[in-house]
Design an enzyme around this catalytic site. Sequence first.
Site: not given
Length: 218
Positions: A15-16, A68, A94, A96, A110, A112, A177
């Site tokens: 959605s973002n 990873r 994930r 990172l 990012n 949040h 957001e």
Amino acid sequence: MEKRRVAILISGRGSNMTALIEAAKAEDFPAGIVLVISNIAGAGGLTKAAESGIETATIESKPFGKDREAFERKLHETLVAHNIELVCLAGFLRLLTPWFVTRWDGRMLNIHPALLPSYRGLHTHERALADGVKIHGATVHFVVPEMDSGPIIMQGAVAVLDGDTPETLAARVLGVEHRIYPDALRLVAGGGTRIENGQCKTEASGSPDDTLISPAII
């Protein structure tokens, strides 16, 4: 105007991601979304991105197991091959490693669902309600090796209502957001930010009256 080349990393419906794609369609937006990568095959956001004419790729993390860094090397190679300049995480499930984060230092954003540094990690809305806070919100920040701890680019807030549930609060925060992530990307891509002593500085101004008071006595 030459637009900065942006990749969005997703794991779900995105959605973002959709908010970023829509904003980037504006001629004066200083970034172009050129690639969407999912670590989960069949993620809903891939279809949305393709419908907008954006190249998509799937790099499944599951086959790499606990390695990873091996997954991230493949991810990094793909980003470099597409001449990506900025990376936006949008529901990318994930954690990172420092290996990857340091290669994109100052170039990876990012979002949040909380007003950092409060409520890092998961279940932010439940925790905010349990603490009885009156203001909650969302934060766009640069990514650093420590989770949810990078320099804060932009924040948006909502009032917490007495009748709120985690779901109703989450819905209002999600609306914030979708407003601040495109604005934050515009700011970064347009050269409107700088990092000083671990903090993000900008010449941009605050909201018109610079206040949000909750509850408001009318």
